[in-house]
Motif scaffolding. Structure first.
Motif, mmCIF file in Angstrom:
data_model
loop_
_atom_site.group_PDB
_atom_site.id
_atom_site.type_symbol
_atom_site.label_atom_id
_atom_site.label_comp_id
_atom_site.label_asym_id
_atom_site.label_seq_id
_atom_site.Cartn_x
_atom_site.Cartn_y
_atom_site.Cartn_z
ATOM 1 N N ARG A 37 -63.181 -57.720 -1.622
ATOM 2 C CA ARG A 37 -63.899 -58.959 -1.367
ATOM 3 C C ARG A 37 -63.882 -59.311 0.112
ATOM 4 O O ARG A 37 -64.895 -59.763 0.665
ATOM 5 C CB ARG A 37 -63.277 -60.091 -2.197
ATOM 6 N N ALA A 38 -62.715 -59.116 0.751
ATOM 7 C CA ALA A 38 -62.622 -59.444 2.174
ATOM 8 C C ALA A 38 -63.563 -58.571 2.997
ATOM 9 O O ALA A 38 -64.244 -59.052 3.913
ATOM 10 C CB ALA A 38 -61.174 -59.279 2.649
ATOM 11 N N MET A 39 -63.612 -57.263 2.683
ATOM 12 C CA MET A 39 -64.507 -56.366 3.412
ATOM 13 C C MET A 39 -65.968 -56.712 3.139
ATOM 14 O O MET A 39 -66.809 -56.663 4.035
ATOM 15 C CB MET A 39 -64.222 -54.911 3.020
ATOM 16 N N ASP A 40 -66.248 -57.080 1.904
ATOM 17 C CA ASP A 40 -67.630 -57.426 1.558
ATOM 18 C C ASP A 40 -68.062 -58.700 2.273
ATOM 19 O O ASP A 40 -69.213 -58.799 2.749
ATOM 20 C CB ASP A 40 -67.739 -57.582 0.041
ATOM 21 N N ASP A 41 -67.171 -59.682 2.355
ATOM 22 C CA ASP A 41 -67.507 -60.926 3.039
ATOM 23 C C ASP A 41 -67.767 -60.712 4.525
ATOM 24 O O ASP A 41 -68.573 -61.429 5.138
ATOM 25 C CB ASP A 41 -66.376 -61.950 2.854
ATOM 26 N N LYS A 42 -67.082 -59.739 5.124
ATOM 27 C CA LYS A 42 -67.264 -59.445 6.543
ATOM 28 C C LYS A 42 -68.381 -58.442 6.807
ATOM 29 O O LYS A 42 -68.605 -58.037 7.950
ATOM 30 C CB LYS A 42 -65.962 -58.914 7.145
ATOM 31 N N GLY A 43 -69.063 -58.022 5.753
ATOM 32 C CA GLY A 43 -70.169 -57.094 5.917
ATOM 33 C C GLY A 43 -69.760 -55.658 6.172
ATOM 34 O O GLY A 43 -70.583 -54.835 6.606
ATOM 35 N N GLN A 44 -68.484 -55.305 5.894
ATOM 36 C CA GLN A 44 -68.010 -53.954 6.160
ATOM 37 C C GLN A 44 -68.429 -52.961 5.083
ATOM 38 O O GLN A 44 -68.216 -51.750 5.248
ATOM 39 C CB GLN A 44 -66.476 -53.947 6.275
ATOM 40 N N ASN A 236 -69.041 -48.803 13.596
ATOM 41 C CA ASN A 236 -68.487 -48.878 12.242
ATOM 42 C C ASN A 236 -66.989 -48.604 12.292
ATOM 43 O O ASN A 236 -66.502 -47.589 11.777
ATOM 44 C CB ASN A 236 -69.187 -47.894 11.311
ATOM 45 N N VAL A 238 -64.172 -50.142 10.962
ATOM 46 C CA VAL A 238 -63.396 -50.123 9.720
ATOM 47 C C VAL A 238 -63.776 -48.933 8.838
ATOM 48 O O VAL A 238 -62.896 -48.209 8.355
ATOM 49 C CB VAL A 238 -63.549 -51.450 8.968
#
Length: 302
Positions: A37-44, A236, A238
């Motif tokens: 979720r954290a990666m998705d929220d940051k667009g990663q 990119n 991460v």
């Protein structure tokens, strides 16, 4: 099943282990979900950041050359450190003080210094004292640091593996007339290999991972250093860390899998018939070492 190390768990212990396992996997799943979720929220997780890894350019230009340098440095360090560590490990068990003490000083000295410091020192030494080109110098420095540190650690592994064998092995070898050199090379070391193998494999994995220190400090273009160049071109960071981390996991898994296969093979090969050495066998061993004959006063210690 009860062993000398522990008792078989009873019904309550089994139930407790199941509960603990369920709780652990639930917490692990929760952690993975939070990271996702954290990666998705940051667009990663956007496809644009991962798409470069599906193209040949990212691999042939950055990752594969870096992986090749990682494997080259690790292979050179392994090939040099393994026999060097064995020599110093055996030297530390010598009966001669003039051999045992210097070997111990060398091993303890290089084992106490961080491998990164050894790499930096080796790089400065090559800059000021040799004519090695700037392109090859980081490789030389990385391999030198890895060899000095890991050979000293492997020396202790070899010494511990030999000393872990029952004393009866040495006494039996002396009883049938073998000298100390023959006992070490023909009796103790072959048996100690299976004892030492897990620790040796762990150290080989450390060698592979420590090549990244050269990329971070000496601009050695290994896998992690190549990742930074790739991330700078494709923005990119991460995803590149994740991909390189997976590559390191697969690489070290391959090393440990090969070592596990080798250990099983060695253990099967040591299931012999229990043949006892006779006088003729001892004479053959002695003849093979000294060319067919030796005097009664020949040196028999390392």
């Amino acid at each position: 099943m009860t062993s000398v190390l522990y008792d078989a768990p009873g019904p309550r212990a089994k139930a407790r282990n199941i509960v603990l396992s369920v709780v652990f996997f639930a917490l692990l799943a929760l952690l993975l979900w939070w990271a996702w979720r954290a990666m998705d929220d940051k667009g990663q997780l956007a496809w644009a950041l991962w798409e470069p890894f599906t193209t040949a350019a990212a691999w042939t230009t950055y990752l594969l050359p870096g992986l090749g340098n990682t494997l080259k440095a690790a292979a050179l360090a392994m090939v040099i450190a393994l026999p060097l560590g064995a020599v110093f490990g055996i030297a530390r068990m010598s009966d001669h003080r003039w051999v045992r003490v210097p070997a111990g000083v060398v091993v303890e000295f290089f084992r106490a210094i961080p491998v990164l410091l050894l790499m930096v020192f080796a790089n400065e030494f090559y800059v000021r004292s040799t004519d090695i080109g700037s392109d090859e110098r980081p490789l030389y420095a990385v391999v030198t640091g890895l060899v000095l540190y890991n050979a000293s650690v492997l020396a202790e592994i070899v010494r511990a593996g030999v000393l872990a064998l029952p004393k009866g092995q040495t006494e039996a070898a002396y009883a049938v007339g073998l000298r100390k050199g023959q006992t070490m090379t023909g009796i103790l070391l072959p048996q100690a290999v299976t004892v030492m193998l897990p620790a040796i494999v762990s150290q080989l994995v450390v060698i592979v991972k420590d090549t990244a220190l050269g990329g971070a400090m000496l601009d050695f273009t290994e896998l992690l250093n190549s990742r930074s160049t790739l991330a700078a071109n494709y923005a990119n960071v991460v995803p590149s860390f994740i991909v390189v981390g997976i590559i390191f996991v697969l690489l070290n898994f391959a090393v440990t899998s090969f070592a596990s296969w080798l250990e099983r093979r060695l253990r099967r090969s040591k299931r012999g018939t229990g043949k006892v050495l006779g006088a003729e066998d001892v004479e053959e061993l002695n003849a093979a070492e000294v060319g067919g004959s030796f005097g009664a006063g020949a040196g028999g210690s390392i």
